[in-house]
Design a protein around this motif. Structure first.
Motif, PDB file in Angstrom:
ATOM      1  N   GLU A  78      -2.935   3.359  -4.716  1.00  0.00           N
ATOM      2  CA  GLU A  78      -3.747   3.776  -5.855  1.00  0.00           C
ATOM      3  C   GLU A  78      -5.202   3.666  -5.434  1.00  0.00           C
ATOM      4  OE1 GLU A  78      -2.026   4.605  -8.563  1.00  0.00           O
ATOM      5  OE2 GLU A  78      -0.097   3.747  -7.924  1.00  0.00           O
ATOM      6  N   PHE A  79      -5.955   4.730  -5.666  1.00  0.00           N
ATOM      7  CA  PHE A  79      -7.369   4.700  -5.281  1.00  0.00           C
ATOM      8  C   PHE A  79      -8.283   4.766  -6.491  1.00  0.00           C
ATOM      9  CE2 PHE A  79      -5.812   6.582  -1.090  1.00  0.00           C
ATOM     10  CZ  PHE A  79      -5.794   5.342  -0.473  1.00  0.00           C
ATOM     11  N   GLY A  80      -7.760   4.361  -7.635  1.00  0.00           N
ATOM     12  CA  GLY A  80      -8.623   4.219  -8.800  1.00  0.00           C
ATOM     13  C   GLY A  80      -8.873   5.491  -9.574  1.00  0.00           C
ATOM     14  N   ASP A  81      -8.223   6.610  -9.203  1.00  0.00           N
ATOM     15  CA  ASP A  81      -8.406   7.844  -9.974  1.00  0.00           C
ATOM     16  C   ASP A  81      -7.169   8.128 -10.821  1.00  0.00           C
ATOM     17  OD1 ASP A  81      -6.641   8.521  -8.013  1.00  0.00           O
ATOM     18  OD2 ASP A  81      -7.740  10.253  -7.269  1.00  0.00           O
ATOM     19  N   GLY A  82      -6.297   7.117 -10.961  1.00  0.00           N
ATOM     20  CA  GLY A  82      -5.147   7.242 -11.851  1.00  0.00           C
ATOM     21  C   GLY A  82      -4.005   8.049 -11.270  1.00  0.00           C
ATOM     22  N   CYS A  83      -4.103   8.463 -10.007  1.00  0.00           N
ATOM     23  CA  CYS A  83      -2.975   9.187  -9.444  1.00  0.00           C
ATOM     24  C   CYS A  83      -2.546   8.549  -8.128  1.00  0.00           C
ATOM     25  CB  CYS A  83      -3.269  10.681  -9.361  1.00  0.00           C
ATOM     26  SG  CYS A  83      -3.651  11.371  -7.795  1.00  0.00           S
ATOM     27  N   SER A  84      -1.242   8.357  -7.979  1.00  0.00           N
ATOM     28  CA  SER A  84      -0.713   7.690  -6.796  1.00  0.00           C
ATOM     29  C   SER A  84      -0.789   8.627  -5.602  1.00  0.00           C
ATOM     30  CB  SER A  84       0.750   7.300  -7.017  1.00  0.00           C
ATOM     31  OG  SER A  84       0.859   6.472  -8.132  1.00  0.00           O
ATOM     32  N   ARG A  85      -1.130   8.072  -4.469  1.00  0.00           N
ATOM     33  CA  ARG A  85      -1.148   8.835  -3.224  1.00  0.00           C
ATOM     34  C   ARG A  85      -0.243   8.164  -2.206  1.00  0.00           C
ATOM     35  NH1 ARG A  85      -5.376  12.374  -3.742  1.00  0.00           N
ATOM     36  NH2 ARG A  85      -6.506  11.846  -5.635  1.00  0.00           N
ATOM     37  N   TYR A  86       0.205   8.972  -1.262  1.00  0.00           N
ATOM     38  CA  TYR A  86       1.188   8.487  -0.296  1.00  0.00           C
ATOM     39  C   TYR A  86       0.756   8.842   1.116  1.00  0.00           C
ATOM     40  CZ  TYR A  86       4.101   8.432  -4.508  1.00  0.00           C
ATOM     41  OH  TYR A  86       4.586   8.205  -5.759  1.00  0.00           O
ATOM     42  N   GLU A  87       1.162   8.004   2.054  1.00  0.00           N
ATOM     43  CA  GLU A  87       1.030   8.319   3.477  1.00  0.00           C
ATOM     44  C   GLU A  87       2.238   7.717   4.179  1.00  0.00           C
ATOM     45  OE1 GLU A  87      -2.403   6.423   5.166  1.00  0.00           O
ATOM     46  OE2 GLU A  87      -1.798   4.471   4.439  1.00  0.00           O
ATOM     47  N   VAL A  88       2.509   8.165   5.397  1.00  0.00           N
ATOM     48  CA  VAL A  88       3.627   7.599   6.147  1.00  0.00           C
ATOM     49  C   VAL A  88       3.315   6.127   6.412  1.00  0.00           C
ATOM     50  CG1 VAL A  88       4.957   7.686   8.285  1.00  0.00           C
ATOM     51  CG2 VAL A  88       4.250   9.807   7.191  1.00  0.00           C
ATOM     52  N   ASN A  89       4.281   5.278   6.150  1.00  0.00           N
ATOM     53  CA  ASN A  89       4.084   3.842   6.290  1.00  0.00           C
ATOM     54  C   ASN A  89       4.037   3.459   7.767  1.00  0.00           C
ATOM     55  OD1 ASN A  89       3.881   1.169   5.683  1.00  0.00           O
ATOM     56  ND2 ASN A  89       5.971   0.950   4.902  1.00  0.00           N
ATOM     57  N   ASP A  90       3.021   2.727   8.133  1.00  0.00           N
ATOM     58  CA  ASP A  90       2.943   2.193   9.484  1.00  0.00           C
ATOM     59  C   ASP A  90       3.730   0.884   9.505  1.00  0.00           C
ATOM     60  OD1 ASP A  90       2.358   1.146  11.882  1.00  0.00           O
ATOM     61  OD2 ASP A  90       0.183   1.237  11.679  1.00  0.00           O
ATOM     62  N   THR A  91       4.926   0.929  10.088  1.00  0.00           N
ATOM     63  CA  THR A  91       5.805  -0.240   9.979  1.00  0.00           C
ATOM     64  C   THR A  91       5.604  -1.237  11.104  1.00  0.00           C
ATOM     65  OG1 THR A  91       7.508   0.964  11.156  1.00  0.00           O
ATOM     66  CG2 THR A  91       7.676   0.910   8.752  1.00  0.00           C
ATOM     67  N   ASP A  92       4.655  -0.972  12.005  1.00  0.00           N
ATOM     68  CA  ASP A  92       4.454  -1.902  13.113  1.00  0.00           C
ATOM     69  C   ASP A  92       4.059  -3.274  12.553  1.00  0.00           C
ATOM     70  OD1 ASP A  92       3.678  -3.367  15.242  1.00  0.00           O
ATOM     71  OD2 ASP A  92       2.424  -1.805  16.145  1.00  0.00           O
ATOM     72  N   PRO A  93       4.975  -4.252  12.630  1.00  0.00           N
ATOM     73  CA  PRO A  93       4.696  -5.541  11.984  1.00  0.00           C
ATOM     74  C   PRO A  93       3.621  -6.351  12.702  1.00  0.00           C
ATOM     75  CG  PRO A  93       6.781  -5.629  13.173  1.00  0.00           C
ATOM     76  CD  PRO A  93       6.246  -4.232  13.330  1.00  0.00           C
ATOM     77  N   THR A  94       3.241  -5.904  13.905  1.00  0.00           N
ATOM     78  CA  THR A  94       2.198  -6.642  14.619  1.00  0.00           C
ATOM     79  C   THR A  94       0.809  -6.177  14.198  1.00  0.00           C
ATOM     80  OG1 THR A  94       2.096  -5.077  16.458  1.00  0.00           O
ATOM     81  CG2 THR A  94       3.724  -6.860  16.629  1.00  0.00           C
ATOM     82  N   ARG A  95       0.761  -5.085  13.425  1.00  0.00           N
ATOM     83  CA  ARG A  95      -0.539  -4.576  13.014  1.00  0.00           C
ATOM     84  C   ARG A  95      -0.641  -4.573  11.498  1.00  0.00           C
ATOM     85  NH1 ARG A  95      -1.902   0.941  14.778  1.00  0.00           N
ATOM     86  NH2 ARG A  95      -3.913   0.298  13.991  1.00  0.00           N
ATOM     87  N   HIS A  96      -1.802  -4.865  11.016  1.00  0.00           N
ATOM     88  CA  HIS A  96      -2.035  -4.811   9.576  1.00  0.00           C
ATOM     89  C   HIS A  96      -2.471  -3.410   9.175  1.00  0.00           C
ATOM     90  CE1 HIS A  96      -2.690  -9.427   9.193  1.00  0.00           C
ATOM     91  NE2 HIS A  96      -1.469  -9.087   9.532  1.00  0.00           N
ATOM     92  N   HIS A  97      -2.337  -3.135   7.898  1.00  0.00           N
ATOM     93  CA  HIS A  97      -2.630  -1.798   7.389  1.00  0.00           C
ATOM     94  C   HIS A  97      -4.118  -1.483   7.534  1.00  0.00           C
ATOM     95  CE1 HIS A  97      -2.511   1.606   4.541  1.00  0.00           C
ATOM     96  NE2 HIS A  97      -1.270   1.693   4.984  1.00  0.00           N
ATOM     97  N   HIS A  98      -4.406  -0.223   7.874  1.00  0.00           N
ATOM     98  CA  HIS A  98      -5.807   0.182   7.997  1.00  0.00           C
ATOM     99  C   HIS A  98      -6.497   0.137   6.627  1.00  0.00           C
ATOM    100  CE1 HIS A  98      -3.415   3.968   7.478  1.00  0.00           C
ATOM    101  NE2 HIS A  98      -4.224   4.052   6.456  1.00  0.00           N
ATOM    102  N   HIS A  99      -7.807   0.063   6.667  1.00  0.00           N
ATOM    103  CA  HIS A  99      -8.577   0.033   5.419  1.00  0.00           C
ATOM    104  C   HIS A  99      -8.873   1.452   4.951  1.00  0.00           C
ATOM    105  CE1 HIS A  99      -8.774  -3.981   6.701  1.00  0.00           C
ATOM    106  NE2 HIS A  99      -9.899  -3.947   7.373  1.00  0.00           N
ATOM    107  N   HIS A 100      -9.124   1.574   3.653  1.00  0.00           N
ATOM    108  CA  HIS A 100      -9.447   2.875   3.078  1.00  0.00           C
ATOM    109  C   HIS A 100     -10.860   2.866   2.521  1.00  0.00           C
ATOM    110  CE1 HIS A 100      -4.936   3.293   2.905  1.00  0.00           C
ATOM    111  NE2 HIS A 100      -5.319   4.385   3.532  1.00  0.00           N
TER     112      HIS A 100
END
Ligand SMILES: [Zn+2]
Ligand SMILES: [Zn+2]
Ligand SMILES: [Zn+2]
Length: 152
Positions: A78-100
């Protein structure tokens, strides 16, 4: 982030979770593979499908996106505009999710790939015993292009 997923990877992830790749799921996932680094809403996916003349109703797109995010194949945000957005999940458990980085003027979402939170994460663990496995960090502000437009 640079995406290296293939349809075979996504098919394998579905079957690991006891779900089959259906033509509709494949069409929806292909859109994410064709638009790396983008954060697509159900409406975005539906619009792209329409331009490609693929007849999948908006309700089905919603259901497919929900299922794929429940299965951890897509990441829902959720980016605060009331609509959900999606991206392919980065499942690499050694890395944390990138920032937006979210522009509050034009709504553009950029990615920032470096974590830079390791010191904070260590601090949190030292003070609270909480071990951070991942995070979703959103920065709201004005993108470079909007700033340049504003200065003209
Ligand atoms: Zn981190
Ligand atoms: Zn902007
Ligand atoms: Zn992202």
């Amino acid at each position: 982030m640079s995406q290296t997923f293939t349809m075979d990877d996504l098919r394998a992830r579905l079957s690991e979770r006891q779900h089959k790749m259906t033509p509709q799921r494949q069409i929806v996932l292909q859109i994410f593979l064709d638009h790396p680094g983008e954060h697509l809403s159900a409406e975005d996916v539906h619009d792209i499908l329409r331009t490609e003349k693929a007849e999948i109703g908006l309700a089905t797109v919603y259901r497919t996106l929900e299922l794929l995010s429940d299965l951890g194949i897509l990441q829902k945000m959720e980016f605060g505009d009331g609509c959900s957005r999606y991206e392919v999940n980065d499942t690499d458990p050694t890395r944390h999710h990138h920032h937006h980085l979210i522009c509050t003027k034009c709504g553009k979402v950029e990615e920032f790939d470096e974590d830079l939170l390791e010191t904070l994460e260590a601090d949190i663990e030292r003070k609270t015993g909480f071990r951070t496995l991942d995070h979703q960090v959103k920065f709201f502000g004005i993108c470079k292009e909007c700033q340049e437009k504003g200065n003209q």
